[in-house]
Write a protein that holds these residues in place. Structure first.
Motif, PDB file in Angstrom:
ATOM      1  N   LEU A  73     -17.688  -7.402 -11.702  1.00 55.58           N
ATOM      2  CA  LEU A  73     -16.258  -7.342 -12.023  1.00 55.58           C
ATOM      3  C   LEU A  73     -15.454  -7.535 -10.746  1.00 55.58           C
ATOM      4  CD1 LEU A  73     -16.073  -4.177 -14.327  1.00 55.58           C
ATOM      5  CD2 LEU A  73     -15.955  -6.561 -15.039  1.00 55.58           C
ATOM      6  N   VAL A  74     -14.204  -7.965 -10.886  1.00 61.02           N
ATOM      7  CA  VAL A  74     -13.419  -8.212  -9.682  1.00 61.02           C
ATOM      8  C   VAL A  74     -12.991  -6.927  -8.973  1.00 61.02           C
ATOM      9  CG1 VAL A  74     -12.531 -10.501 -10.194  1.00 61.02           C
ATOM     10  CG2 VAL A  74     -11.325  -8.513 -11.050  1.00 61.02           C
ATOM     11  N   ALA A  75     -12.675  -5.873  -9.734  1.00 64.69           N
ATOM     12  CA  ALA A  75     -12.104  -4.684  -9.089  1.00 64.69           C
ATOM     13  C   ALA A  75     -13.007  -4.115  -7.987  1.00 64.69           C
ATOM     14  CB  ALA A  75     -11.751  -3.637 -10.128  1.00 64.69           C
ATOM     15  N   LEU A  77     -20.111  -9.485 -22.818  1.00 59.67           N
ATOM     16  CA  LEU A  77     -18.696  -9.817 -22.610  1.00 59.67           C
ATOM     17  C   LEU A  77     -18.469 -11.308 -22.420  1.00 59.67           C
ATOM     18  CD1 LEU A  77     -17.321  -7.242 -20.026  1.00 59.67           C
ATOM     19  CD2 LEU A  77     -16.247  -7.887 -22.159  1.00 59.67           C
ATOM     20  N   LEU A  78     -19.249 -11.875 -21.456  1.00 58.42           N
ATOM     21  CA  LEU A  78     -19.055 -13.268 -21.104  1.00 58.42           C
ATOM     22  C   LEU A  78     -19.511 -14.209 -22.196  1.00 58.42           C
ATOM     23  CD1 LEU A  78     -19.983 -13.726 -17.408  1.00 58.42           C
ATOM     24  CD2 LEU A  78     -18.120 -14.754 -18.683  1.00 58.42           C
ATOM     25  N   GLY A  79     -20.610 -13.851 -22.839  1.00 57.44           N
ATOM     26  CA  GLY A  79     -21.151 -14.688 -23.898  1.00 57.44           C
ATOM     27  C   GLY A  79     -20.144 -14.832 -25.027  1.00 57.44           C
ATOM     28  N   ILE A  86     -19.875  -8.761   0.473  1.00 54.52           N
ATOM     29  CA  ILE A  86     -18.908  -8.211  -0.491  1.00 54.52           C
ATOM     30  C   ILE A  86     -18.950  -9.007  -1.803  1.00 54.52           C
ATOM     31  CG2 ILE A  86     -17.341  -7.359   1.308  1.00 54.52           C
ATOM     32  CD1 ILE A  86     -15.651  -9.823   1.002  1.00 54.52           C
ATOM     33  N   GLY A  87     -18.484  -8.388  -2.865  1.00 56.18           N
ATOM     34  CA  GLY A  87     -18.405  -9.083  -4.157  1.00 56.18           C
ATOM     35  C   GLY A  87     -19.727  -9.059  -4.901  1.00 56.18           C
ATOM     36  N   GLU A  88     -19.919 -10.060  -5.721  1.00 62.00           N
ATOM     37  CA  GLU A  88     -21.076 -10.041  -6.621  1.00 62.00           C
ATOM     38  C   GLU A  88     -22.406 -10.286  -5.931  1.00 62.00           C
ATOM     39  OE1 GLU A  88     -20.394 -12.601  -9.956  1.00 62.00           O
ATOM     40  OE2 GLU A  88     -19.239 -11.068 -11.003  1.00 62.00           O
ATOM     41  N   LEU A 146     -16.255 -16.453   7.050  1.00 62.62           N
ATOM     42  CA  LEU A 146     -16.429 -15.964   5.680  1.00 62.62           C
ATOM     43  C   LEU A 146     -17.189 -17.027   4.906  1.00 62.62           C
ATOM     44  CD1 LEU A 146     -15.563 -14.049   3.289  1.00 62.62           C
ATOM     45  CD2 LEU A 146     -13.450 -15.372   3.154  1.00 62.62           C
ATOM     46  N   ILE A 147     -18.333 -16.658   4.324  1.00 63.23           N
ATOM     47  CA  ILE A 147     -19.084 -17.626   3.517  1.00 63.23           C
ATOM     48  C   ILE A 147     -18.776 -17.348   2.057  1.00 63.23           C
ATOM     49  CG2 ILE A 147     -21.327 -18.663   3.084  1.00 63.23           C
ATOM     50  CD1 ILE A 147     -22.416 -17.337   5.527  1.00 63.23           C
ATOM     51  N   GLY A 148     -18.175 -18.332   1.408  1.00 59.62           N
ATOM     52  CA  GLY A 148     -17.835 -18.157  -0.010  1.00 59.62           C
ATOM     53  C   GLY A 148     -16.334 -18.021  -0.180  1.00 59.62           C
ATOM     54  N   SER A 172     -16.262 -27.700  -0.153  1.00 62.76           N
ATOM     55  CA  SER A 172     -17.408 -28.609  -0.311  1.00 62.76           C
ATOM     56  C   SER A 172     -18.379 -28.497   0.851  1.00 62.76           C
ATOM     57  CB  SER A 172     -16.962 -30.071  -0.441  1.00 62.76           C
ATOM     58  OG  SER A 172     -16.015 -30.214  -1.442  1.00 62.76           O
ATOM     59  N   GLU A 173     -18.450 -27.334   1.462  1.00 63.76           N
ATOM     60  CA  GLU A 173     -19.430 -27.158   2.540  1.00 63.76           C
ATOM     61  C   GLU A 173     -20.251 -25.901   2.285  1.00 63.76           C
ATOM     62  OE1 GLU A 173     -18.889 -28.136   6.900  1.00 63.76           O
ATOM     63  OE2 GLU A 173     -16.890 -28.559   6.111  1.00 63.76           O
ATOM     64  N   LEU A 174     -21.555 -26.085   2.335  1.00 64.70           N
ATOM     65  CA  LEU A 174     -22.476 -24.993   2.022  1.00 64.70           C
ATOM     66  C   LEU A 174     -23.082 -24.489   3.325  1.00 64.70           C
ATOM     67  CD1 LEU A 174     -24.146 -23.882  -0.596  1.00 64.70           C
ATOM     68  CD2 LEU A 174     -25.933 -25.334   0.333  1.00 64.70           C
TER      69      LEU A 174
HETATM   70  C1  LIG Z   1     -15.801 -16.717 -17.611  1.00 67.32           C
HETATM   71  C2  LIG Z   1     -15.724 -15.497 -16.761  1.00 67.32           C
HETATM   72  C3  LIG Z   1     -14.897 -14.432 -17.142  1.00 67.32           C
HETATM   73  C4  LIG Z   1     -14.805 -13.281 -16.359  1.00 67.32           C
HETATM   74  N1  LIG Z   1     -13.985 -12.267 -16.770  1.00 67.32           N
HETATM   75  C5  LIG Z   1     -13.866 -11.166 -15.996  1.00 67.32           C
HETATM   76  C6  LIG Z   1     -12.980 -10.098 -16.357  1.00 67.32           C
HETATM   77  O1  LIG Z   1     -12.310 -10.144 -17.400  1.00 67.32           O
HETATM   78  N2  LIG Z   1     -12.864  -9.039 -15.533  1.00 67.32           N
HETATM   79  C7  LIG Z   1     -13.568  -8.955 -14.364  1.00 67.32           C
HETATM   80  O2  LIG Z   1     -13.393  -7.983 -13.623  1.00 67.32           O
HETATM   81  N3  LIG Z   1     -14.433  -9.935 -14.002  1.00 67.32           N
HETATM   82  C8  LIG Z   1     -14.607 -11.039 -14.798  1.00 67.32           C
HETATM   83  N4  LIG Z   1     -15.475 -12.028 -14.410  1.00 67.32           N
HETATM   84  C9  LIG Z   1     -16.279 -11.831 -13.192  1.00 67.32           C
HETATM   85  C10 LIG Z   1     -15.509 -12.259 -11.933  1.00 67.32           C
HETATM   86  O3  LIG Z   1     -15.076 -13.573 -12.055  1.00 67.32           O
HETATM   87  C11 LIG Z   1     -16.409 -12.105 -10.726  1.00 67.32           C
HETATM   88  O4  LIG Z   1     -16.712 -10.729 -10.603  1.00 67.32           O
HETATM   89  C12 LIG Z   1     -15.749 -12.562  -9.422  1.00 67.32           C
HETATM   90  O5  LIG Z   1     -15.413 -13.915  -9.491  1.00 67.32           O
HETATM   91  C13 LIG Z   1     -16.708 -12.328  -8.261  1.00 67.32           C
HETATM   92  O6  LIG Z   1     -16.151 -12.821  -7.087  1.00 67.32           O
HETATM   93  P1  LIG Z   1     -17.055 -13.316  -5.876  1.00 67.32           P
HETATM   94  O7  LIG Z   1     -16.094 -13.825  -4.867  1.00 67.32           O
HETATM   95  O8  LIG Z   1     -17.993 -12.261  -5.531  1.00 67.32           O
HETATM   96  O9  LIG Z   1     -17.904 -14.512  -6.477  1.00 67.32           O
HETATM   97  P2  LIG Z   1     -17.438 -15.971  -6.906  1.00 67.32           P
HETATM   98  O10 LIG Z   1     -16.075 -15.916  -7.499  1.00 67.32           O
HETATM   99  O11 LIG Z   1     -18.534 -16.534  -7.715  1.00 67.32           O
HETATM  100  O12 LIG Z   1     -17.339 -16.750  -5.534  1.00 67.32           O
HETATM  101  C14 LIG Z   1     -18.435 -17.062  -4.732  1.00 67.32           C
HETATM  102  C15 LIG Z   1     -18.202 -18.414  -4.125  1.00 67.32           C
HETATM  103  O13 LIG Z   1     -19.092 -18.621  -3.061  1.00 67.32           O
HETATM  104  C16 LIG Z   1     -19.615 -19.934  -3.101  1.00 67.32           C
HETATM  105  N5  LIG Z   1     -20.879 -19.956  -2.370  1.00 67.32           N
HETATM  106  C17 LIG Z   1     -22.068 -19.420  -2.754  1.00 67.32           C
HETATM  107  N6  LIG Z   1     -22.986 -19.610  -1.804  1.00 67.32           N
HETATM  108  C18 LIG Z   1     -22.380 -20.286  -0.795  1.00 67.32           C
HETATM  109  C19 LIG Z   1     -22.813 -20.777   0.468  1.00 67.32           C
HETATM  110  N7  LIG Z   1     -24.056 -20.602   0.887  1.00 67.32           N
HETATM  111  N8  LIG Z   1     -21.932 -21.428   1.259  1.00 67.32           N
HETATM  112  C20 LIG Z   1     -20.646 -21.620   0.850  1.00 67.32           C
HETATM  113  N9  LIG Z   1     -20.184 -21.165  -0.329  1.00 67.32           N
HETATM  114  C21 LIG Z   1     -21.041 -20.491  -1.138  1.00 67.32           C
HETATM  115  C22 LIG Z   1     -19.741 -20.214  -4.563  1.00 67.32           C
HETATM  116  O14 LIG Z   1     -19.773 -21.596  -4.823  1.00 67.32           O
HETATM  117  C23 LIG Z   1     -18.465 -19.550  -5.096  1.00 67.32           C
HETATM  118  O15 LIG Z   1     -17.360 -20.450  -5.075  1.00 67.32           O
HETATM  119  C24 LIG Z   1     -15.584 -13.180 -15.171  1.00 67.32           C
HETATM  120  C25 LIG Z   1     -16.418 -14.245 -14.798  1.00 67.32           C
HETATM  121  C26 LIG Z   1     -16.492 -15.385 -15.566  1.00 67.32           C
HETATM  122  C27 LIG Z   1     -17.410 -16.508 -15.151  1.00 67.32           C
END
Ligand SMILES: Cc1cc2nc3c(=O)[nH]c(=O)nc-3n(C[C@H](O)[C@H](O)[C@H](O)COP(=O)(O)OP(=O)(O)OC[C@H]3O[C@@H](n4cnc5c(N)ncnc54)[C@H](O)[C@@H]3O)c2cc1C
Ligand code: SRM
Ligand code: SF4
Ligand code: FES
Lengths: 133, 836
Positions: free
Chosen positions: B293-295, B158-160, B280-282, B6-8, B77-79
């Motif tokens: 969004l997280v959902a 929203l975020l701003g 998956i995810g963003e 899993l990356i991320g 801490s590994e990319l």
């Molecule tokens: C301030 C703030 C408020 C929010 N409020 C809401 C809310 O109220 N409701 C809601 O639904 N959503 C909210 N969100 C959005 C929500 O946080 C994101 O939708 C969610 O975190 C996405 O999850 P993710 O795992 O896809 O991405 P992330 O949580 O960003 O995780 C991705 C991870 O992968 C790592 N990564 C990237 N590339 C690599 C690589 N090549 N190798 C290793 N690691 C890597 C990144 O460093 C990061 O840690 C908010 C976001 C923020 C910033």
């Protein structure tokens, strides 16, 4: 205004390490049973440490722990309310009501920080706290 | 054994881990997780709470140990810098390579930085990680020390807005700059945005709409933003929140297909263009969209896992983007299609500028379905409306009732009963928990209460928005199972406060230990002890000196504990009237004990920073000068605020000060379920703000109008008219009845306004009880109050006269020293505790 020269926080925190009954090297006399309130806490001072001491009169048990709340690092735990959670004796910090087990110092709100506990013994109406040095 | 990499390790990556370990086939798979950040996954949704936490670790979704205990290898801490899909290997930035059978990309996104000239200058930040917030805080601290306070947030979404609020909380004067002509352009229409704008401006944040930034100017660091319309804004720091860009760089460089505007292309199995690789995810581009969004991310995690483990789960064809804004003091929600109108839909709008409410719902042409909507100023009905929308439920005949109905009527009236929802109704969209599984948890006997249900199903553990609905569902399900849902105090007393009140009164129970033996179990706790203390005080007018061990910590020491464990001293100043002699004494005492002094919001003077052992000494001097306890620490009468009234004011109709003093003197020391505040104004200009109090009295032609159940605080409510044109004595009589009725029947820590909301029959019923005496208890209530008033004693006077009770103010049992750990720092010409 007096601003005492305090040791850095890490140093103060590291002063407090749980002592098991079996590890006690010196038992320090801290007062008589009647010096302490019933079903509540009070604080004692031993060298640079502040220790909170609680008398659970209902169960006739005594507990002691650091007076320093690990949440915001304030010397306040002896002033908190005590009670039990499913039989485990606990204390609630007066600041934000974080609760800790008085048996093993663990955090009962599921957070990472915990507190150090110390053994207490009563002999001839005198209260002693056990330290490992 | 198959290996998944899993990356991320962000929110969605974490959810993938959680789902894997709960899966029956878990043992056939090995999971290796790479995360670029230094910490294990944390709760980004609540990132803004970082500023108020002791340690950022409080945001972690699980500790490092959790991964280990569950057999997951986590490398932070590994990319990952390269994917060699032909040989099924990934390469880390350190050059190490690892084999996989399945690969999941959960690399999230990063903030989009618009190509504005000067955007590389110092003082420009983004808002995504703990480190970002750390640097924002440090930079702001440095600016403030230099007397510079101007901050701007680029982006009014929203975020701003969340970032703007954080910046304001950090003490910066904050500006929001938005390119669109309105705030939250993706969720709100113009009316909604206008209202939100005025609310946010009231919070002290400045809004600039329709502004296009041309250049960020300054020597090395930010000094000014120039806009394309020729105007400019001097600022010292900038937070950019202009949208997100998927972090698809590894995928793209390695030859995995990405969308034209970024994002890793996936199908409804979450598969990328390369078999065995999922996203998956963003970072995932699904249906040509990136979902911030997280959902949806959590749903994707479930689908990808199921697919890898041989299942057939598919992603829903359409994704719901309903959201609520998380700013205290601004209720904003938007669901479904907030803007749709024209051919297919009819919008119904309701706007009340005075109360600051705007609601809009979009109804299908035939009036049968809810398609979307916007709520600003009052989002209490969000959950119910959202359920109607998402489950495509049939609407009532008059759809406008959905937004015009009574406020605070909650889910019940809108939906009939929450139990009418279909089992498939999604209650918690973050954790994807439906109604069926919540009810089943109770019906199967696996859970017996709310806490159990939350633990088992995880409903409401993420953003918490669905909590009210979960509470309702649990209540109603328990009821349908024939189990009474009792509002019990805690594990030690299976009674409500009202029942305990009656039990103590009936049995004439004299103390807490006796009560515990008679109708409780165990040894009590920090919840039931203060509740019982309040009950004993309300029935017997006993002071906090009698049963010291059960008082909440502030009552035990008859003072409010402050940030560094010192205390504040607040003497009573009835009606806010004070003689020059007494003012001099306050000044002398404060000087003698080196106390910080401040005029409170309750028209009296607070002396802060008293050490535990100094409290009795200070109070002795104050009592000798004629002061009494102000009970600022107790759940009891605080102040009866007054304007100057007819004695001096040219508009005054009656003597509000004298009446306020009479009321405050009557009820001082009265303990109640929560604190009680009153106000008396000499005319309808209402300078005493009486209508923001638990009881407010306002002079009118022919007497006093009596208002009840208002409060300030986080959920301000105006008090409601109970009776009008009363003479002094009738007003007091009604107040007696009202207060005793509240004290007897309210739950613990329930203010009068919340109590009234839950009182069946509302204000009309209260009026029947107080004015028309429909219970036939008015006389009893008045006698109760007379009895309590007669027994009043100042508890501080009592405390200093009794050497036994004075023992509690000794800092150490075994030493006469005072606490040498107390640290103060200078503050203007006074002092304050060192910051946390
Ligand atoms: C301030 C703030 C408020 C929010 N409020 C809401 C809310 O109220 N409701 C809601 O639904 N959503 C909210 N969100 C959005 C929500 O946080 C994101 O939708 C969610 O975190 C996405 O999850 P993710 O795992 O896809 O991405 P992330 O949580 O960003 O995780 C991705 C991870 O992968 C790592 N990564 C990237 N590339 C690599 C690589 N090549 N190798 C290793 N690691 C890597 C990144 O460093 C990061 O840690 C908010 C976001 C923020 C910033
Ligand atoms: C000192 C003071 C602020 C000030 O410097 O002005 C203050 C200070 C505190 N307020 Fe307040 N409030 C003060 C006036 C107010 C007012 C204004 C008023 O009384 O007119 C309000 C809004 C009116 C209201 O109560 O509805 C107010 C609404 C709150 C609330 C929210 C109550 C609510 O129902 O939402 C809390 C939190 C609570 O009680 O749970 C709170 C809690 C607190 C606490 C007790 C927080 C705490 O637990 O430590 C603070 C204790 C300070 C201390 O040690 O003395 N304070 N607080 C004011 C003391 C007034 C006094 O003379 O007694
Ligand atoms: S508003 Fe009241 S509770 Fe909040 S910080 Fe100010 S004094 Fe404390
Ligand atoms: S300081 Fe103890 S709980 Fe916050």
């Amino acid at each position: 205004m007096v601003t005492p020269n305090l040791a850095p926080m890490e140093e103060i925190v590291s002063l407090y390490q749980t002592v098991q009954f079996s590890e006690v090297i010196s038992w320090i006399k801290v007062g008589t049973v009647t010096d302490f309130p019933e079903n509540a806490g009070a604080c004692i001072k031993h060298n640079s440490r502040q220790i909170a001491v609680y008398h659970f009169t209902r169960t006739q048990k005594w507990y002691a722990c650091q007076n320093l709340c690990p949440h915001k690092m304030e010397m306040v735990l002896s002033r908190g309310l005590i009670g039990d959670m499913s039989g485990v004796p606990k204390l609630a910090c007066p600041m934000h009501k974080k609760t800790f087990s008085l048996e093993d110092g663990s955090n009962l709100n599921g957070e990472d920080y915990s507190i150090a506990t110390y053994p207490v013994k009563i002999e001839d109406g005198i209260v002693y706290i056990g330290f490992a040095e | 054994m198959n290996r998944i990499i899993l990356i991320g390790n962000g929110m969605v990556g974490y959810k993938f881990c959680e789902k894997l370990i709960a899966h029956p086939k878990r043992n056939q798979y090995d999971l290796l997780v790479f995360g670029e950040e230094i910490r294990p996954a944390y709760d980004r949704v609540h990132l803004s709470e970082y500023f108020s936490l002791q340690s950022p670790d409080e945001l972690l979704l699980a500790s490092r140990n959790w991964y280990q205990e569950n057999g997951i290898t986590l490398r932070t801490s590994e990319l990952i810098s390269w994917i060699d899909f032909e040989n099924k290997k990934v390469l880390t930035h350190k050059g190490e390579s690892f084999d996989y059978d399945y690969l999941v990309l959960a690399t999230g996104s990063s903030p989009f930085i618009p190509p504005i000239k000067g955007v590389e200058k110092a003082g420009i930040f983004i808002y995504r990680t703990i480190e970002d917030l750390e640097s924002i805080q440090n930079y702001a601290d440095k600016l403030k020390a230099k007397g510079r306070f101007q901050a701007a947030v680029l982006g009014g979404g929203l975020l701003g807005l969340e970032a703007a609020n954080a910046s304001k909380e950090l003490g910066m004067t904050t500006h929001v700059i938005e390119f669109a002509p309105r705030l939250m352009p993706r969720q709100l229409d113009q009316n909604g945005s206008d209202l939100l704008q005025s609310k946010i401006e009231n919070m002290g944040i400045k809004i600039h709409l329709g502004k296009n930034s041309k250049e960020i100017v300054g020597e090395g660091k930010v000094e000014r933003i120039d806009f394309t319309d020729g105007t400019s804004l001097p600022v010292d720091m900038i937070i950019i929140s202009a949208g997100i860009r998927p972090r698809d760089e590894v995928a793209k460089n390695s030859g995995i297909a990405v969308g034209e505007r970024g994002g890793v292309l996936v199908n409804n199995k979450m598969e990328t263009s390369i078999p065995g690789i999922y996203a998956i995810g963003e970072v995932a581009l699904y249906n040509q969209n990136i979902y911030g969004l997280v959902a949806p991310g959590y749903e994707m995690a479930g689908v990808a896992l199921d697919q890898i483990l041989g299942g057939t789960k598919l992603m829903s064809p359409s994704i719901d983007m309903s959201t609520q804004l998380k700013l205290v003091g601004t209720e904003v929600a938007s669901f479904g299609d907030p803007f749709i109108e024209g051919e297919s839909a009819i919008p119904i709008r309701y706007e009340n500028k005075q109360r600051g409410i705007y609601k809009r719902i979009n109804i299908s042409k035939d009036g049968s379905k809810l398609l979307g909507g916007i709520l600003v100023g009052d989002s209490a009905d969000y959950n119910a409306l959202f359920q109607l929308y998402i489950n495509e439920m049939k609407l009532p005949e008059n759809a406008e009732d959905l937004i015009l109905g009574q406020r605070g009527s909650g889910s019940k009236s809108l939906l009939g009963s929450v139990l009418d929802l279909p089992d498939s109704a999604q209650i918690c969209s973050c954790e994807s928990v439906n109604k069926g599984s919540i009810c089943e948890a109770l019906k199967s006997g696996a859970c017996t209460d709310l806490k159990g249900v939350i633990q088992q199903t995880k409903a409401s553990t993420c953003c918490g928005g669905c909590k009210p609905m979960v509470v309702d569902l649990v209540k109603e399900t328990m009821k349908s199972l024939g189990k009474e849902v009792k509002e019990t105090i805690c594990e030690h007393f299976e009674y409500s406060r009202q029942e305990l009140f009656d039990l103590v009164k009936l049995n004439n129970t004299s103390g807490y230990n006796e009560a515990l033996d008679q109708f409780g179990k165990g040894h009590g706790c920090e919840i039931c002890k203060p509740v019982m203390a309040s009950i004993f005080a309300s029935i017997f007018m006993e002071t906090a000196n009698k049963q010291i061990a059960i008082q909440d910590s502030n009552d035990r020491f008859l003072a409010n504990i402050q940030r560094n464990g010192t205390y504040s001293v607040v003497p009573r100043v009835p009606g806010g009237e004070i003689t020059p002699e007494k003012l001099v004494v306050l000044g002398q005492v404060a000087r003698k004990y080196d106390l910080y002094t401040k005029i409170t919001g309750g028209q009296r003077i607070d002396l802060f920073g008293a050490k535990l052992n100094e409290l009795p000494l200070i109070w002795k001097e104050l009592i000798d000068a004629g002061f009494e306890s102000g009970h600022a620490y107790g759940k009891s009468l605080r102040t009866v605020k007054s304007c100057v009234g007819s004695t001096w004011c040219r508009f005054g109709m009656h003597d509000s000060v004298s009446f306020a003093i009479r009321i405050e003197e009557r009820y001082k020391g009265l303990r109640s379920p929560h604190k009680l505040k009153g106000g008396v104004s000499g005319c309808i200009r209402e300078c005493a703000e009486a209508r923001s109090k638990d009881f407010g009295v306002i002079a009118v032609e022919g007497g006093w109008n009596l208002y009840v159940c208002g409060n300030g605080g986080a959920n301000p409510k105006h008090a409601i008219l109970l009776a009008s044109q009363l003479d002094d004595d009738t007003c007091i009589k009604y107040l007696d009845r009202f207060l005793i009725y509240y004290i007897r029947t309210a739950g613990p820590l329930i203010r009068t306004s919340t109590w009234l909301e839950k009182l069946e029959g509302g204000i009309e019923y209260l009026r029947k009880v107080v004015v028309e005496d429909c219970l036939g208890m008015a006389e009893e209530f008045e006698n109760d109050m007379d009895g309590l008033v007669e027994k009043y004693t100042c508890e501080w006077k009592e405390a200093i006269e009794n050497p036994e009770t004075l023992k509690r103010f000794k800092p150490f049992v075994n030493s006469e020293e005072s606490d040498d750990q107390l640290v103060f720092v200078p503050l203007r010409e006074q002092k304050m505790p060192r910051p946390w």
